[in-house]
Write a protein that holds these residues in place. Sequence first.
Motif, PDB file in Angstrom:
ATOM      1  N   TRP A   1      54.767  37.862  35.401  1.00 56.94           N
ATOM      2  CA  TRP A   1      54.913  37.653  33.977  1.00 56.94           C
ATOM      3  C   TRP A   1      53.797  36.802  33.395  1.00 56.94           C
ATOM      4  CZ3 TRP A   1      56.414  39.139  29.596  1.00 56.94           C
ATOM      5  CH2 TRP A   1      56.579  38.256  28.546  1.00 56.94           C
TER       6      TRP A   1
ATOM      7  N   PHE B   1      50.400  38.290  33.892  1.00 52.48           N
ATOM      8  CA  PHE B   1      50.328  39.516  33.128  1.00 52.48           C
ATOM      9  C   PHE B   1      50.285  39.197  31.644  1.00 52.48           C
ATOM     10  CE2 PHE B   1      51.283  43.902  32.146  1.00 52.48           C
ATOM     11  CZ  PHE B   1      50.733  44.536  33.233  1.00 52.48           C
TER      12      PHE B   1
ATOM     13  N   LEU C   1      59.385  40.808  27.761  1.00 47.18           N
ATOM     14  CA  LEU C   1      58.396  41.518  26.943  1.00 47.18           C
ATOM     15  C   LEU C   1      57.746  40.537  25.995  1.00 47.18           C
ATOM     16  CD1 LEU C   1      57.244  44.234  25.710  1.00 47.18           C
ATOM     17  CD2 LEU C   1      59.222  44.183  24.193  1.00 47.18           C
ATOM     18  N   SER C   2      56.445  40.609  25.881  1.00 49.45           N
ATOM     19  CA  SER C   2      55.802  39.760  24.896  1.00 49.45           C
ATOM     20  C   SER C   2      54.765  40.536  24.116  1.00 49.45           C
ATOM     21  CB  SER C   2      55.157  38.551  25.569  1.00 49.45           C
ATOM     22  OG  SER C   2      53.812  38.789  25.885  1.00 49.45           O
ATOM     23  N   LYS C   3      54.685  40.209  22.854  1.00 50.60           N
ATOM     24  CA  LYS C   3      53.644  40.785  22.019  1.00 50.60           C
ATOM     25  C   LYS C   3      52.814  39.650  21.484  1.00 50.60           C
ATOM     26  CE  LYS C   3      56.655  44.588  20.843  1.00 50.60           C
ATOM     27  NZ  LYS C   3      57.350  45.386  19.822  1.00 50.60           N
ATOM     28  N   GLU C   4      51.513  39.796  21.563  1.00 54.64           N
ATOM     29  CA  GLU C   4      50.658  38.709  21.133  1.00 54.64           C
ATOM     30  C   GLU C   4      49.630  39.193  20.130  1.00 54.64           C
ATOM     31  OE1 GLU C   4      49.694  35.792  24.185  1.00 54.64           O
ATOM     32  OE2 GLU C   4      50.127  37.322  25.660  1.00 54.64           O
ATOM     33  N   GLU C   5      49.260  38.315  19.254  1.00 52.11           N
ATOM     34  CA  GLU C   5      48.199  38.612  18.304  1.00 52.11           C
ATOM     35  C   GLU C   5      47.199  37.483  18.353  1.00 52.11           C
ATOM     36  OE1 GLU C   5      51.090  40.830  15.033  1.00 52.11           O
ATOM     37  OE2 GLU C   5      49.801  39.145  14.452  1.00 52.11           O
ATOM     38  N   ILE C   6      45.957  37.831  18.488  1.00 52.66           N
ATOM     39  CA  ILE C   6      44.928  36.811  18.601  1.00 52.66           C
ATOM     40  C   ILE C   6      43.912  36.989  17.480  1.00 52.66           C
ATOM     41  CG2 ILE C   6      43.108  35.887  20.057  1.00 52.66           C
ATOM     42  CD1 ILE C   6      45.147  37.743  22.106  1.00 52.66           C
TER      43      ILE C   6
ATOM     44  N   THR D   1      45.734  42.552  19.436  1.00 50.24           N
ATOM     45  CA  THR D   1      47.127  42.565  19.868  1.00 50.24           C
ATOM     46  C   THR D   1      47.268  42.959  21.327  1.00 50.24           C
ATOM     47  OG1 THR D   1      47.443  44.857  19.207  1.00 50.24           O
ATOM     48  CG2 THR D   1      47.946  43.185  17.576  1.00 50.24           C
ATOM     49  N   VAL D   2      48.154  42.313  21.984  1.00 50.42           N
ATOM     50  CA  VAL D   2      48.407  42.566  23.389  1.00 50.42           C
ATOM     51  C   VAL D   2      49.908  42.673  23.580  1.00 50.42           C
ATOM     52  CG1 VAL D   2      48.179  41.696  25.740  1.00 50.42           C
ATOM     53  CG2 VAL D   2      46.451  41.137  24.033  1.00 50.42           C
ATOM     54  N   GLU D   3      50.329  43.678  24.306  1.00 43.67           N
ATOM     55  CA  GLU D   3      51.745  43.791  24.608  1.00 43.67           C
ATOM     56  C   GLU D   3      51.896  43.842  26.110  1.00 43.67           C
ATOM     57  OE1 GLU D   3      53.851  46.560  22.191  1.00 43.67           O
ATOM     58  OE2 GLU D   3      55.392  46.884  23.715  1.00 43.67           O
ATOM     59  N   SER D   4      52.806  43.063  26.633  1.00 42.90           N
ATOM     60  CA  SER D   4      52.965  43.114  28.079  1.00 42.90           C
ATOM     61  C   SER D   4      54.425  43.036  28.470  1.00 42.90           C
ATOM     62  CB  SER D   4      52.178  41.983  28.742  1.00 42.90           C
ATOM     63  OG  SER D   4      52.560  40.758  28.206  1.00 42.90           O
TER      64      SER D   4
END
Lengths: 242, 242
Positions: free
Chosen positions: A88, A91, A181-186, B237-240
């Motif tokens: 996790w 990843f 589950l994660s969603k990220e915005e950079i 954006t990144v989804e994991s």
Amino acid sequence: MRYSIDHTSAVPLHVQAENLLRQLIAEEQYQNGKNIPNEVDLAEMLGISRTTLRIAINKLVFEGLLIRKKRAGTKVAPGAVSSKSNNWLSFSQEMQLRGIPIRNFELHVSWELPDKNLASFFNISLDTPLLKMQRLRGRPEEPFVLFISYFHPRVGVTPDDDFKRPLYELLEQEHGTIAALSKEEISAIGATELIATKLSVQEGSPILFRKRYVYDQAERPIEYNIGYYKADSFVYTVESTR
Amino acid sequence: MRYSIDHTSAVPLHVQAENLLRQLIAEEQYQNGKNIPNEVDLAEMLGISRTTLRIAINKLVFEGLLIRKKRAGTKVAPGAVSSKSNNWLSFSQEMQLRGIPIRNFELHVSWELPDKNLASFFNISLDTPLLKMQRLRGRPEEPFVLFISYFHPRVGVTPDDDFKRPLYELLEQEHGTIAALSKEEISAIGATELIATKLSVQEGSPILFRKRYVYDQAERPIEYNIGYYKADSFVYTVESTR
DNA sequence: ATAGATATTATGTACAAACATAATAATTTT
DNA sequence: AAAATTATTATGTTTGTACATAATATCTAT
């Protein structure tokens, strides 16, 4: 063989095989470029057909954990940090620091009412208090990051929790909540006055800004987390396979 | 049947089937929740075995384009916009723009000698010229991104190539090079003089900086690509999943 | 009519068996 | 010793076959 397959289990053989392969991948010897046993042998060792084994291998190849090459064999992809439990964080592409010893300081935990965005993400009313955690990371003379986290009430975290522990370990072990589950915005922004003060930089200087939306297995929201990273201190790495 | 399979072709049947399925997925009727033909029928229609067909379907299920359900059948996942060429980019987490129409302009292609880092990444000598491509993306009055790409000589790209085409499509179709793995590093920097000029911003203003290392299936380096993104114009954006 | 039994359907799992092919190793020929 | 040939090895492709299982549809008895 340490690994084996249970033919009486309700778990499909190819799923069992997949799990065993994940263990294999985590083994040091295979991390160093050594081929895993060939398909025919491995199938025989596990007591399953090659076809069934291939279903498992295929999946891991799709995931980019294994690399197949005709005649050369099958090996673990470099940088495949598999290991189902550690997966996790690695990843989730945690920010990487340039070998500087860091620690958390200035930890603040409090209850706060959500704004419209937060209420919408967590799907709660505007008068439901949320636990807010704020912390600085780095060295006191040289802070690198400002983190702010909000937790869904369902999770059950309180100011009494030990936030010095790794966060996702705390959620999992103390509250039975698994971040799945994660969603990220950079993006890059200029430091606002508040951030400039906290991170000891000039107002307007470049900051790496990250939002992270974290969900559990049922895709229910559990955490909203934002981070302000001082430019040049952090690099965000992403690896992807086709 | 409009779709059919060529049994004399060198392209594996399951790959042909996969491609046909991608076409199917693009069809409007299936976008609307209608089941695709069942496996047994479809296999017969295409003149291949069900096992072979399942290899193709599996892959698309894994990609999230198809959804299988026992007894209910197989249908296209809502929001699956398939199209093989786009796959890679969406997978590689391309920067996302906020609904602004963009185009490329100021395209420059030239041969250039590598510096030490480039030579090391590409594993070539310092006197081997590399193709360098530089382009601005956005609107002429308002550029958003500055891209610079270097290609390994092995790939065979030249200034005569049509760089207006999607890059990874060009590499694949014209040069048989498939980008299979990419590593990216993202950070925030202050605009240097050159970047400030190109992107029409003030020197020192926040820029999202991305390096991308691209490899083929054999993990040989094929491209080094850097991008300077104007702050606030782009979000990465990144989804994991765990 | 409605609950319960039964059939149907489409995917899910699993095996055995061949032959193809790419990369390397071993051998033979020049 | 170098080049050409051949063998070997492990993955790649493909088929045919069979039974299991979940979800739905149909029929049947109350």
